[in-house]
Design a protein around this motif. Structure first.
Motif, PDB file in Angstrom:
ATOM      1  N   ARG A 149      33.519  31.417  36.233  1.00  0.00           N
ATOM      2  CA  ARG A 149      34.766  30.938  35.622  1.00  0.00           C
ATOM      3  C   ARG A 149      35.464  29.876  36.458  1.00  0.00           C
ATOM      4  O   ARG A 149      36.243  29.085  35.930  1.00  0.00           O
ATOM      5  CB  ARG A 149      35.720  32.112  35.392  1.00  0.00           C
ATOM      6  N   VAL A 150      35.222  29.863  37.768  1.00  0.00           N
ATOM      7  CA  VAL A 150      35.919  28.907  38.637  1.00  0.00           C
ATOM      8  C   VAL A 150      34.977  27.854  39.209  1.00  0.00           C
ATOM      9  O   VAL A 150      35.380  27.055  40.052  1.00  0.00           O
ATOM     10  CB  VAL A 150      36.647  29.643  39.785  1.00  0.00           C
ATOM     11  N   GLU A 210      46.029  35.549  52.654  1.00  0.00           N
ATOM     12  CA  GLU A 210      45.128  36.631  52.244  1.00  0.00           C
ATOM     13  C   GLU A 210      45.582  37.224  50.919  1.00  0.00           C
ATOM     14  O   GLU A 210      44.769  37.412  49.994  1.00  0.00           O
ATOM     15  CB  GLU A 210      45.100  37.705  53.326  1.00  0.00           C
ATOM     16  N   ARG A 211      46.861  37.500  50.789  1.00  0.00           N
ATOM     17  CA  ARG A 211      47.386  38.107  49.573  1.00  0.00           C
ATOM     18  C   ARG A 211      47.202  37.171  48.377  1.00  0.00           C
ATOM     19  O   ARG A 211      46.790  37.595  47.289  1.00  0.00           O
ATOM     20  CB  ARG A 211      48.869  38.447  49.747  1.00  0.00           C
ATOM     21  N   ALA A 212      47.478  35.883  48.595  1.00  0.00           N
ATOM     22  CA  ALA A 212      47.340  34.914  47.509  1.00  0.00           C
ATOM     23  C   ALA A 212      45.884  34.773  47.066  1.00  0.00           C
ATOM     24  O   ALA A 212      45.593  34.685  45.861  1.00  0.00           O
ATOM     25  CB  ALA A 212      47.889  33.559  47.960  1.00  0.00           C
ATOM     26  N   VAL A 244      42.142  38.057  39.627  1.00  0.00           N
ATOM     27  CA  VAL A 244      42.405  37.741  38.225  1.00  0.00           C
ATOM     28  C   VAL A 244      41.318  36.847  37.639  1.00  0.00           C
ATOM     29  O   VAL A 244      40.777  37.104  36.562  1.00  0.00           O
ATOM     30  CB  VAL A 244      43.781  37.062  38.074  1.00  0.00           C
ATOM     31  N   MET A 245      40.962  35.787  38.363  1.00  0.00           N
ATOM     32  CA  MET A 245      40.049  34.784  37.828  1.00  0.00           C
ATOM     33  C   MET A 245      38.585  35.184  37.897  1.00  0.00           C
ATOM     34  O   MET A 245      37.785  34.798  37.041  1.00  0.00           O
ATOM     35  CB  MET A 245      40.245  33.459  38.582  1.00  0.00           C
ATOM     36  N   LYS A 269      37.033  42.599  43.612  1.00  0.00           N
ATOM     37  CA  LYS A 269      37.585  43.951  43.738  1.00  0.00           C
ATOM     38  C   LYS A 269      38.268  44.203  45.084  1.00  0.00           C
ATOM     39  O   LYS A 269      39.106  45.092  45.191  1.00  0.00           O
ATOM     40  CB  LYS A 269      36.470  44.985  43.551  1.00  0.00           C
ATOM     41  N   ALA A 270      37.880  43.464  46.109  1.00  0.00           N
ATOM     42  CA  ALA A 270      38.514  43.662  47.415  1.00  0.00           C
ATOM     43  C   ALA A 270      39.983  43.245  47.361  1.00  0.00           C
ATOM     44  O   ALA A 270      40.373  42.409  46.533  1.00  0.00           O
ATOM     45  CB  ALA A 270      37.783  42.870  48.486  1.00  0.00           C
ATOM     46  N   GLN A 271      40.766  43.796  48.271  1.00  0.00           N
ATOM     47  CA  GLN A 271      42.189  43.469  48.331  1.00  0.00           C
ATOM     48  C   GLN A 271      42.624  42.987  49.706  1.00  0.00           C
ATOM     49  O   GLN A 271      43.760  42.561  49.879  1.00  0.00           O
ATOM     50  CB  GLN A 271      43.020  44.691  47.919  1.00  0.00           C
ATOM     51  N   ARG A 272      41.723  43.074  50.657  1.00  0.00           N
ATOM     52  CA  ARG A 272      42.034  42.600  52.011  1.00  0.00           C
ATOM     53  C   ARG A 272      40.723  42.262  52.716  1.00  0.00           C
ATOM     54  O   ARG A 272      39.646  42.666  52.276  1.00  0.00           O
ATOM     55  CB  ARG A 272      42.817  43.644  52.801  1.00  0.00           C
ATOM     56  N   PHE A 273      40.836  41.518  53.823  1.00  0.00           N
ATOM     57  CA  PHE A 273      39.640  41.160  54.567  1.00  0.00           C
ATOM     58  C   PHE A 273      38.962  42.415  55.112  1.00  0.00           C
ATOM     59  O   PHE A 273      39.627  43.281  55.687  1.00  0.00           O
ATOM     60  CB  PHE A 273      39.992  40.221  55.718  1.00  0.00           C
TER      61      PHE A 273
END
Length: 219
Positions: free
Chosen positions: A11-12, A166-168, A175-176, A180-184
């Motif tokens: 998608r990107v 990291e959060r951004a 979303v894009m 599934k990960a949320q942090r390094f």
């Protein structure tokens, strides 16, 4: 046809490279370039998650005689990498095969002297990352090299701007692209558990990015 796991970067694909340069300049490319001198003159190389093919062009330009398997789960990324290879005009001594899929697409008997994971491992939560890295370790020959370029902040806790970035990143790609990960990840514990020894390290982007090489030790 059902979507492959880890294939959300289709998608990107058309703007990913431009976005990467907008945010990080050439830091991510420099991290990958720092690893290429470590690739032996002749080697069987797995590039997994190489995206649109920039790092493949760099491998071709080394002048080394490499047998490269280029593996990516995103069809649009693999198509772009294949097209770049088709358009590559300079003579080279490499043989390149392209394959669509995840690490599960590797054949049981396939072995590589070098595995390159350019900004791939940061995409996965701990359990999925463990399974991925364990499978890649199986495919790496004894004393083989794992070349790692990824987000591995040196300073802990991270400075505020690295935390914000990291959060951004994870919000956007969650979303894009369905990341599934949320942090390094805590990469070190995974490499240690699999018996790898770090032999090279160089930081980039104020220490937020690192290029590292690990050797698979004999047990």
């Amino acid at each position: 046809m059902p979507q492959l796991p880890d294939s959300g970067f289709t998608r990107v694909a058309f703007f990913y490279d431009a976005l990467k340069k907008l945010v990080y300049g050439h830091a991510l490319e420099k991290a990958q370039l720092a690893l290429l001198p470590l690739v032996p003159q002749q080697a069987r190389v797995l590039v997994i998650g190489g995206g649109s093919g920039w790092v493949l062009d760099q491998l071709l330009s080394t002048g080394k005689q490499l047998d490269i398997l280029y593996l990516d789960a995103a069809p649009a990324m693999l198509q772009r990498a294949t097209q770049k290879y088709t358009n590559y005009q300079q003579p080279h001594g490499c043989r390149v095969n392209f394959r669509l899929g995840t690490e599960q697409a590797l054949l049981p008997q396939e072995q590589f002297e070098v595995i390159l994971t350019p900004f791939l491992l940061d995409l996965f939560p701990p359990l999925r990352l463990h399974r991925l890295m364990a499978r890649l370790s199986q495919a790496l020959a004894p004393n083989g090299l794992w070349l790692f370029a990824d987000f591995w902040p040196i300073k802990q806790p991270m400075p505020w701007w690295q935390k914000a970035l990291e959060r951004a990143m994870y919000t956007f790609f969650g979303v894009m692209s369905g990341v599934k990960a949320q942090r390094f990840p805590k990469y070190g514990r995974h490499f240690q558990a699999l018996g790898f020894q770090e032999i090279f390290s160089e930081p980039f982007y104020s220490g937020m990015v690192q290029a590292k090489a690990f050797r698979k030790t004999l047990r």
